[in-house]
Write an enzyme that holds these catalytic residues in place. Structure first.
Site, PDB file in Angstrom:
ATOM      1  N   HIS A  76       0.843  -1.204   0.000  1.00  0.00           N
ATOM      2  CA  HIS A  76       0.000   0.000   0.000  1.00  0.00           C
ATOM      3  C   HIS A  76       0.879   1.255   0.000  1.00  0.00           C
ATOM      4  CE1 HIS A  76      -3.958  -1.846   0.413  1.00  0.00           C
ATOM      5  NE2 HIS A  76      -3.458  -2.677   1.318  1.00  0.00           N
ATOM      6  N   ASP A 113      -0.369  -4.897   6.080  1.00  0.00           N
ATOM      7  CA  ASP A 113      -1.401  -5.780   5.532  1.00  0.00           C
ATOM      8  C   ASP A 113      -1.293  -5.880   4.011  1.00  0.00           C
ATOM      9  OD1 ASP A 113      -2.189  -2.999   5.480  1.00  0.00           O
ATOM     10  OD2 ASP A 113      -4.156  -3.664   4.768  1.00  0.00           O
ATOM     11  N   GLU A 114      -1.845  -6.942   3.472  1.00  0.00           N
ATOM     12  CA  GLU A 114      -2.079  -7.122   2.036  1.00  0.00           C
ATOM     13  C   GLU A 114      -0.844  -6.843   1.173  1.00  0.00           C
ATOM     14  OE1 GLU A 114      -6.865  -6.279   1.722  1.00  0.00           O
ATOM     15  OE2 GLU A 114      -5.535  -4.548   1.505  1.00  0.00           O
ATOM     16  N   VAL A 115       0.287  -7.421   1.565  1.00  0.00           N
ATOM     17  CA  VAL A 115       1.489  -7.304   0.735  1.00  0.00           C
ATOM     18  C   VAL A 115       1.353  -8.302  -0.413  1.00  0.00           C
ATOM     19  CG1 VAL A 115       3.999  -7.496   0.664  1.00  0.00           C
ATOM     20  CG2 VAL A 115       2.864  -6.577   2.712  1.00  0.00           C
TER      21      VAL A 115
END
Length: 737
Positions: free
Chosen positions: A291, A354-356
């Site tokens: 992100h 998060d969400e790599v």
């Protein structure tokens, strides 16, 4: 004698209050299991006492969060002009500001003039504050374990608020203003005679606000903090960087932040102080290593994949990711953290995590060699390596690292971060249990996502510590569950709509984090939620989700000549509707961060108060027939709107198929009338020649249940909430047969 009697009463109240607070300070160290049982017993025993006297609890205490210990008595204390707020001690600046703030709230609620003094008064028209705050504590920044307990005693001779800290005084003042009732449009205001001893169940009661997907300026943060103080939330978690924007000014790296929509460092210092005065901590989040597109716009050398980057206008799990194998990445971050940790005084610092997505790491031969040489196994191992280095940097600056639950994903024990980090669970509650079992502190957000626009009831049933945890987790593990955070992501919320997406639903989460878990009465919850929704505006906190509602709807009627006549039926349609949240809207490809969120769905309240009231009427209440009749005819009243030459222009402005929604509401109204007719006349259709009259009752009920399901979600992005009270009537027929 009269004066002596008065002094004796004051001393008695002071002695009792002090004794209660001392007892509390002793008992608060007892086991968590004991406090749960104790609170549940006290509340349920008092509730039974209320019921035995035939006094519904909602008419006694309409405060939210509901206090831990309540004792009510017959009678009320009238608040009249010249009401005095008196501090027993010489007021320090923070206390003076609090008294002035709440004086304004009381004045707005009552229409009365309020006086602030430092001397006793013989009048019962007063609130006496007794706070043991020392001058040295005045400018102290809040800590996670700050004592927020208070005792509030409303007697026939006045009201007395006592606490050991300013935080306790503020939480007591929040309760006091909510106790105020006003008789209709008169100038008569009163509070019930009541004794309250209160303290929070969890120390971390937060709200996460995303200011990246859609920009939220200082004014939004101010009014959010005002309402948070009233709701007894004590942490504002600001999500400050993402693919769609970097929202804080950096002097060291002045290419980081957005050129137009960002907080200056002066803004941040102002907001930190604004929050501190309300005993609310501000925790910053800078999301790394994923992100991170906004970082790469000015500093592409941080990225795994070389190239030119632009601020994203869409969202999701995107590929751009920081390169954790370069020493220059850590040099950059170390200097950045050195700057930001001075700006944010809180002990906690959120790194996201998060969400790599991992594609760019997988495609880089250099990174794959690094993973192999350092025995990191996979992308999770690489992120763990990154997190450990970031944690060490933050520790150097005196900060405790927080990350989303992925920072513990599938990692070998030798790669794991130090256990003083805090894990914030968002995908599942199990992540909280797993974290505390591994020795980490944890914050629950799974089940508290406000942007999904789930009902308050759904949030209310989610508890950081479930009953099963009392047996599965030992005392130490339970204590590592710090509390929870409501999350307001802003893919589908702008600065003009965010209030209606947060308030009043977040009060349900605030109560779950503050009050006894034995509070489960949903009707009582909604009664107080909607009352507080109105109080937030009446108190002039800055929250305007109610007053702006009509303006948003009015802006959707373009023709000035028909605006006046069509607004009322248009509001009826809106009141019968609720917006769908992130899940459904994210499936549509039309939304980006540049999209103007001014559609019909954006104007709607998250939960319809008028529908809730209808759902709770008696099934034989004649008002139901009037409402259903109005719905059945409302589409005709709006026909001018749907038949105008501007129809196609309207469709673009509305964003959703409002014409079909209106037709569906009329259909729901007709079904409602049909159900009422069956209840009163036992006929399946008013037209004797209609074939429906030959159906069996179960077939008739099944047919209408299917129709209602279709009508409820027949228009994308909008739920026809009007279906619920009709479905309730239909179900009542089945239960009686």
């Amino acid at each position: 004698m009269t004066r002596l009697r008065f002094i004796f009463r004051i001393l008695s109240v002071t002695f009792v209050t002090t004794f209660i607070l001392i007892l509390y300070s002793l008992f608060r160290k007892k086991s968590f299991e004991f406090s749960l049982v104790q609170n549940a017993y006290y509340y349920s025993s008092n509730h039974d006492r209320f019921q035995s006297r035939n006094i519904p609890i909602s008419t006694q205490i309409k405060v939210i969060p509901i206090p831990q210990f309540i004792s009510t008595h017959d009678g009320t204390l009238e608040i009249s002009n010249g009401f005095q707020i008196i501090s027993k001690q010489k007021s320090v600046r923070d206390l003076e500001l609090a008294i002035n703030r709440y004086s304004n709230y009381i004045s707005s609620l009552t229409g009365l003039s309020i006086e602030n003094r430092e001397k006793y008064s013989t009048s019962e028209n007063k609130l006496i504050i007794d706070c043991l705050l020392k001058d040295a504590d005045e400018y102290r920044y809040p800590k996670i374990d700050e004592d927020e307990s208070y005792a509030l005693n409303v007697t026939r001779t006045g009201t007395y608020l006592r606490a050991l800290t300013l935080a306790g005084i503020l939480r007591g003042l929040s309760t006091f203003v909510q106790l105020i009732e006003r008789i209709g449009s008169s100038n008569v205001s009163y509070i019930p005679i009541v004794n309250i001893t209160d303290r929070p169940r969890f120390t971390w009661r937060g709200l996460m606000l995303d200011v990246c997907r859609h920009w939220m300026p200082v004014t939004v943060i101010e009014r959010t903090l005002n309402a948070m103080e009233i709701s007894k939330l004590n942490v504002l978690h600001l999500h400050l960087s993402d693919d769609q924007g970097f929202r804080v000014e950096s002097i060291q790296y002045n290419l980081l932040h957005d050129r137009t929509d960002f907080f200056t460092q002066k803004d941040i210092k102002y907001l930190v102080e604004y929050a501190r005065q309300r005993r609310i901590r501000i925790v910053p989040e800078f999301d790394i290593p994923g992100h991170t597109t906004s970082w790469f716009v000015g500093y592409p050398e941080l990225a795994t994949e070389p190239g030119t980057y632009q601020i994203e206008t869409s969202w999701g799990v995107l590929k751009p990711t920081m390169d954790p194998t370069k020493q220059t990445t850590y040099t950059f971050l170390d200097k950045f953290f050195g700057e930001m940790t001075k700006l944010f005084p809180d002990a906690y610092f959120h790194i996201g995590g998060d969400e790599v997505e991992g594609t760019h790491w997988a495609q880089s031969p250099a990174i794959q060699n690094f993973i192999s040489e350092n025995k990191l196994r996979n992308k999770n191992g690489l992120q763990a390596y990154f997190n450990k280095r970031v944690q060490a940097m933050l520790k150097k600056y005196g900060k405790i690292m927080i990350g989303w639950e992925e920072i513990l994903d599938e990692i070998d024990e030798n790669l794991i971060i130090n256990s003083d980090a805090i894990i914030q669970s968002w995908k599942s509650r199990q992540a909280t249990v797993n974290a505390v079992k591994r020795g980490f502190g944890s914050i629950l957000s799974s089940g508290y996502y406000l942007d999904h626009l789930a009902s308050s009831t759904n949030h209310y049933t989610v508890d950081p510590i479930q009953r099963s945890d009392l047996f599965l987790l030992n005392r130490e593990q339970q204590q590592r569950i710090l509390g929870g955070e409501a999350c307001m992501w802003t893919e589908f919320a702008s600065q003009y709509t965010v209030d209606s997406r947060i308030w009043p639903r977040v009060f349900a989460i605030a109560e779950r984090l503050w009050s006894s878990p034995s509070n489960t009465n949903q009707y009582f919850l909604y009664e107080r939620l909607f009352r507080m929704s109105h109080l937030l505006e009446q108190m002039k906190t800055g929250v305007t989700h109610l007053s702006s509602y009509m303006n948003k709807l009015e802006n959707l009627i373009l023709n000035r000549t028909t605006k006046i006549t069509l607004l009322h039926p248009f509001v009826i349609l809106a009141d019968a509707s609720e917006p769908h949240g992130h899940g459904e809207r994210s499936q549509l490809s039309k939304y980006t961060s540049n999209f103007s969120l001014t559609t019909f769905a954006d104007a709607l309240h998250s939960e319809s108060e008028s529908i809730w009231k209808l759902e709770n009427l008696q099934i034989n209440d004649e008002r139901l027939r009037d409402i259903f009749q109005t719905w059945s005819l409302n589409h005709l009243r709006l026909s001018t709107l749907f038949n105008s030459i501007e129809k196609y222009q309207y469709k673009n402005v509305w964003g959703q198929d409002i014409e079909r929604l209106s037709e569906n509401l009329a259909h729901v109204g007709r079904i409602g009338l049909r159900v009422l007719n069956y209840n009163s006349q036992k006929v399946l259709h008013h037209d004797k020649n209609n074939t429906m009259n030959s159906w069996t009752l179960p077939h008739w009920i099944s047919h209408h249940r299917t129709l209602l399901e279709q009508l409820e979600n027949g228009v994308k992005e909008v739920r026809l909430a009007a279906v619920r009270p009709v479905r309730r009537l239909l179900n009542s027929i089945q239960s009686m047969n």
